[in-house]
Design a protein around this motif. Structure first.
Motif, PDB file in Angstrom:
ATOM      1  N   ASP A   1      67.667   8.531 131.242  1.00 26.60           N
ATOM      2  CA  ASP A   1      69.248   7.946 131.440  1.00 26.60           C
ATOM      3  C   ASP A   1      70.316   8.461 130.508  1.00 26.60           C
ATOM      4  OD1 ASP A   1      68.467   6.807 133.897  1.00 26.60           O
ATOM      5  OD2 ASP A   1      67.468   5.412 132.636  1.00 26.60           O
ATOM      6  N   PHE A   2      69.016   8.683 128.625  1.00 24.74           N
ATOM      7  CA  PHE A   2      69.944   9.047 127.986  1.00 24.74           C
ATOM      8  C   PHE A   2      69.085   9.157 126.795  1.00 24.74           C
ATOM      9  CE2 PHE A   2      71.367   7.773 123.808  1.00 24.74           C
ATOM     10  CZ  PHE A   2      72.873   7.470 123.888  1.00 24.74           C
ATOM     11  N   MET A   3      69.677  10.827 125.749  1.00 24.75           N
ATOM     12  CA  MET A   3      68.827  11.976 124.722  1.00 24.75           C
ATOM     13  C   MET A   3      69.385  11.241 123.999  1.00 24.75           C
ATOM     14  SD  MET A   3      67.107  15.125 125.248  1.00 24.75           S
ATOM     15  CE  MET A   3      65.925  14.780 126.287  1.00 24.75           C
ATOM     16  N   ILE A   4      68.457  10.891 122.320  1.00 21.90           N
ATOM     17  CA  ILE A   4      68.616  11.070 121.270  1.00 21.90           C
ATOM     18  C   ILE A   4      67.998  12.459 120.833  1.00 21.90           C
ATOM     19  CG2 ILE A   4      68.597  10.540 118.924  1.00 21.90           C
ATOM     20  CD1 ILE A   4      68.549   7.850 120.378  1.00 21.90           C
ATOM     21  N   ASN A   5      68.214  13.737 120.637  1.00 18.41           N
ATOM     22  CA  ASN A   5      68.156  14.362 120.390  1.00 18.41           C
ATOM     23  C   ASN A   5      68.203  14.823 118.367  1.00 18.41           C
ATOM     24  OD1 ASN A   5      67.502  17.318 119.672  1.00 18.41           O
ATOM     25  ND2 ASN A   5      69.000  18.363 120.962  1.00 18.41           N
ATOM     26  N   LEU A   6      66.687  14.143 118.206  1.00 19.34           N
ATOM     27  CA  LEU A   6      66.751  14.262 116.955  1.00 19.34           C
ATOM     28  C   LEU A   6      65.613  15.161 116.549  1.00 19.34           C
ATOM     29  CD1 LEU A   6      66.692  12.000 114.176  1.00 19.34           C
ATOM     30  CD2 LEU A   6      64.550  10.879 115.257  1.00 19.34           C
ATOM     31  N   ALA A   7      66.672  16.127 115.603  1.00 24.30           N
ATOM     32  CA  ALA A   7      65.821  17.170 115.328  1.00 24.30           C
ATOM     33  C   ALA A   7      66.504  17.595 113.818  1.00 24.30           C
ATOM     34  CB  ALA A   7      66.753  18.328 115.626  1.00 24.30           C
ATOM     35  N   HIS A   8      64.823  18.338 113.291  1.00 21.08           N
ATOM     36  CA  HIS A   8      64.747  18.521 111.837  1.00 21.08           C
ATOM     37  C   HIS A   8      65.434  19.890 111.895  1.00 21.08           C
ATOM     38  CE1 HIS A   8      62.193  20.443 108.234  1.00 21.08           C
ATOM     39  NE2 HIS A   8      63.206  19.462 108.386  1.00 21.08           N
ATOM     40  N   PHE A   9      66.263  20.146 110.823  1.00 20.17           N
ATOM     41  CA  PHE A   9      67.323  21.424 110.547  1.00 20.17           C
ATOM     42  C   PHE A   9      66.369  22.208 109.491  1.00 20.17           C
ATOM     43  CE2 PHE A   9      69.735  24.349 108.507  1.00 20.17           C
ATOM     44  CZ  PHE A   9      70.361  24.573 109.805  1.00 20.17           C
ATOM     45  N   LYS A  10      66.488  23.519 109.636  1.00 15.22           N
ATOM     46  CA  LYS A  10      64.868  24.319 109.122  1.00 15.22           C
ATOM     47  C   LYS A  10      65.549  25.753 109.875  1.00 15.22           C
ATOM     48  CE  LYS A  10      62.474  23.333 112.643  1.00 15.22           C
ATOM     49  NZ  LYS A  10      63.132  22.465 113.973  1.00 15.22           N
ATOM     50  N   GLY A  11      64.296  26.731 109.046  1.00 16.45           N
ATOM     51  CA  GLY A  11      64.922  27.856 109.032  1.00 16.45           C
ATOM     52  C   GLY A  11      63.703  27.962 110.993  1.00 16.45           C
ATOM     53  N   HIS A  12      63.448  29.418 110.946  1.00 26.57           N
ATOM     54  CA  HIS A  12      62.992  29.725 112.211  1.00 26.57           C
ATOM     55  C   HIS A  12      63.381  31.156 112.535  1.00 26.57           C
ATOM     56  CE1 HIS A  12      61.668  30.311 116.753  1.00 26.57           C
ATOM     57  NE2 HIS A  12      61.308  29.047 116.146  1.00 26.57           N
ATOM     58  N   LEU A  63      70.690  22.718 118.933  1.00 23.01           N
ATOM     59  CA  LEU A  63      70.505  23.330 120.010  1.00 23.01           C
ATOM     60  C   LEU A  63      69.297  24.120 120.214  1.00 23.01           C
ATOM     61  CD1 LEU A  63      73.889  25.944 118.903  1.00 23.01           C
ATOM     62  CD2 LEU A  63      73.880  24.044 120.655  1.00 23.01           C
ATOM     63  N   LYS A  64      68.031  24.533 119.506  1.00 26.28           N
ATOM     64  CA  LYS A  64      67.207  24.817 119.382  1.00 26.28           C
ATOM     65  C   LYS A  64      66.492  23.558 120.100  1.00 26.28           C
ATOM     66  CE  LYS A  64      63.113  26.796 117.627  1.00 26.28           C
ATOM     67  NZ  LYS A  64      62.337  25.456 118.032  1.00 26.28           N
ATOM     68  N   ASN A  65      66.139  22.705 119.333  1.00 26.75           N
ATOM     69  CA  ASN A  65      65.686  21.076 120.245  1.00 26.75           C
ATOM     70  C   ASN A  65      66.366  20.913 121.021  1.00 26.75           C
ATOM     71  OD1 ASN A  65      63.918  19.218 119.776  1.00 26.75           O
ATOM     72  ND2 ASN A  65      65.306  18.074 118.791  1.00 26.75           N
ATOM     73  N   ALA A  66      67.476  21.008 121.852  1.00 30.59           N
ATOM     74  CA  ALA A  66      67.735  21.055 123.012  1.00 30.59           C
ATOM     75  C   ALA A  66      67.621  22.236 124.343  1.00 30.59           C
ATOM     76  CB  ALA A  66      69.604  20.455 123.266  1.00 30.59           C
ATOM     77  N   SER A  67      67.309  23.468 123.861  1.00 35.86           N
ATOM     78  CA  SER A  67      66.736  24.167 124.766  1.00 35.86           C
ATOM     79  C   SER A  67      65.477  24.733 124.645  1.00 35.86           C
ATOM     80  CB  SER A  67      67.708  25.905 124.184  1.00 35.86           C
ATOM     81  OG  SER A  67      67.970  26.001 122.664  1.00 35.86           O
ATOM     82  N   ILE A  68      64.972  25.124 123.980  1.00 33.79           N
ATOM     83  CA  ILE A  68      63.316  26.062 123.584  1.00 33.79           C
ATOM     84  C   ILE A  68      62.679  24.547 123.971  1.00 33.79           C
ATOM     85  CG2 ILE A  68      61.862  26.542 121.898  1.00 33.79           C
ATOM     86  CD1 ILE A  68      63.778  28.801 123.623  1.00 33.79           C
ATOM     87  N   GLY A  69      63.089  23.284 123.134  1.00 34.69           N
ATOM     88  CA  GLY A  69      62.348  21.928 123.084  1.00 34.69           C
ATOM     89  C   GLY A  69      62.234  21.286 124.171  1.00 34.69           C
ATOM     90  N   VAL A  70      63.399  21.493 124.917  1.00 35.49           N
ATOM     91  CA  VAL A  70      63.180  20.415 126.269  1.00 35.49           C
ATOM     92  C   VAL A  70      62.532  21.443 127.547  1.00 35.49           C
ATOM     93  CG1 VAL A  70      64.434  19.216 128.278  1.00 35.49           C
ATOM     94  CG2 VAL A  70      64.901  19.180 125.470  1.00 35.49           C
ATOM     95  N   ALA A  71      62.290  22.669 127.049  1.00 38.07           N
ATOM     96  CA  ALA A  71      62.323  23.525 128.074  1.00 38.07           C
ATOM     97  C   ALA A  71      60.733  23.452 128.208  1.00 38.07           C
ATOM     98  CB  ALA A  71      62.379  25.096 127.959  1.00 38.07           C
ATOM     99  N   SER A  72      60.144  23.226 129.223  1.00 36.41           N
ATOM    100  CA  SER A  72      58.635  23.864 130.168  1.00 36.41           C
ATOM    101  C   SER A  72      58.038  24.671 129.116  1.00 36.41           C
ATOM    102  CB  SER A  72      58.469  23.539 131.424  1.00 36.41           C
ATOM    103  OG  SER A  72      59.402  24.982 132.114  1.00 36.41           O
TER     104      SER A  72
END
Length: 364
Positions: free
Chosen positions: A143-154, A163-172
């Protein structure tokens, strides 16, 4: 006609002036992580997912269990992840769970591989590249998400944040490949990079919208420590050359990633504290386009009010007033040509419209 023009200008001015609050603390401790979450003023509800990256190896720069433990336990959260799309020690559930145990995450909370029992699709608002977003099926348990990301290069996106943690990270696993291929709608290296970045923005918006349904919610936190040019998905990353900066949080993922980018781009590098390698990594892959496109499709705004909790009231939550400002300017003209690099002042620029530290500004 004049009335319509006036109304259009009024709407435009409101859009330009709208800002999102981004909270900042220079302290990177379990306590400060809890405090900055509380500063957002959003009460967690129901089953809480805390989305992290579990890191490709013990040498990766993923967020440590010791740092995040207090926050996760304070919200009775479940750590969530999805399997990777590349060959490694997290590309299937069994090996991923072994890696999680090796990192010590399951000692602080329950851990859920969200695509361990399959995947579902959720709608995307922006269909330029993706027809939908393919995510782990267990997303429906939260019901609730804390998107807890480590900011770094890629190495592919230029940088990784919320943004990456929500997109690539949540994708199967399959969903990750779908985003990386821009929905298989593009080909050629020239067209590929921006289409990939735009696909990430669209997928991040899909996850955001999913948690903005009635009865659900989502918040975003970036931890700016161990900022290597390489992602946590790299099992043998370059050593960070930039010193830790702090923790930032917002309910707006675009404003949050933009604020982190601005802190990096405006940093005055010295020996032993050098932002140049990370800046070069981001610029070489057009990484800032992700936040630009995310704003364009309506996910959030790049205009923000950066609130310093270090100089606020007791526990860094009450009496927040003072904003952080930078004294270094990176300026581009409207054609994308850099006209000022780490300048001390905007004096001397000709009249016109510029992009100053990532935000549009008119110089009169």
């Amino acid at each position: 006609m004049k009335k319509l023009i006036f109304l259009s200008l009024l709407i435009l001015s409101l859009k330009v002036s709208a800002q999102s609050d981004v909270y900042f603390t220079s302290e990177i401790t379990p306590e400060s992580l809890v405090n900055i979450f509380k500063a957002l003023g959003v009460e967690p509800k129901g089953n809480v997912a805390v989305k992290i990256s579990t890191g490709e190896s013990s040498r990766s720069n993923h967020l440590s269990p010791e740092l995040i433990k207090d926050l996760v336990q304070s919200v009775d959260g479940t750590l969530v992840e999805c399997n990777t799309a590349y060959w490694g020690n997290r590309n299937n559930t069994a090996s991923h769970l072994r890696a999680i145990e090796e990192r010590g995450y399951n000692a602080i909370a329950n851990v859920d591989i969200m695509d361990s029992e399959g995947e579902i699709t959720i709608p995307v608002s922006d269909t330029k590249w993706l027809d939908n977003d393919i995510v782990g099926s267990h997303i429906s348990n939260y019901d609730f998400m804390i998107n807890l990301a480590h900011f770094k290069g890629h190495a592919m996106g230029g940088f990784g944040g919320v943004l990456k943690n929500a997109s690539i990270g949540v994708a199967s696993s399959r969903g990750k490949s779908y985003i990386h291929s821009a929905g298989n709608k593009t080909s050629g290296s020239g067209a590929y990079q921006d289409s990939f970045l735009e696909s990430m923005a669209a997928a991040a918006q899909a996850v955001h919208n999913y948690f903005k349904q009635e009865g659900k919610d989502i918040v975003y936190i970036n931890v700016m420590n161990n900022m290597s040019v390489d992602c946590d998905c790299d099992g043998n990353p370059h050593a960070p050359e930039l010193k830790d900066m702090g923790i930032l949080a917002s309910t707006d993922p675009v404003a949050l990633d933009r604020a982190c980018l601005d802190l990096v781009f405006s940093h005055e590098s010295v020996t032993g504290d050098n932002a140049t390698p990370l800046i070069n990594r981001i610029e070489s892959l057009h990484g800032t386009h992700t936040v630009e496109y995310a704003e364009e499709i309506g996910l959030g705004t790049q205009s923000y009010n950066l609130i310093n909790l270090d100089e606020s009231g007791e526990n860094g939550i009450e009496g927040v007033e003072r904003n952080i400002t930078t004294n270094v300017y990176n300026v581009y003209d409207i054609n994308g040509v850099k006209v000022l690099d780490k300048g001390k002042s905007l004096a001397g620029l000709e009249k016109g419209v510029y992009i100053v530290n990532g935000k549009k500004q008119i110089i009169n």
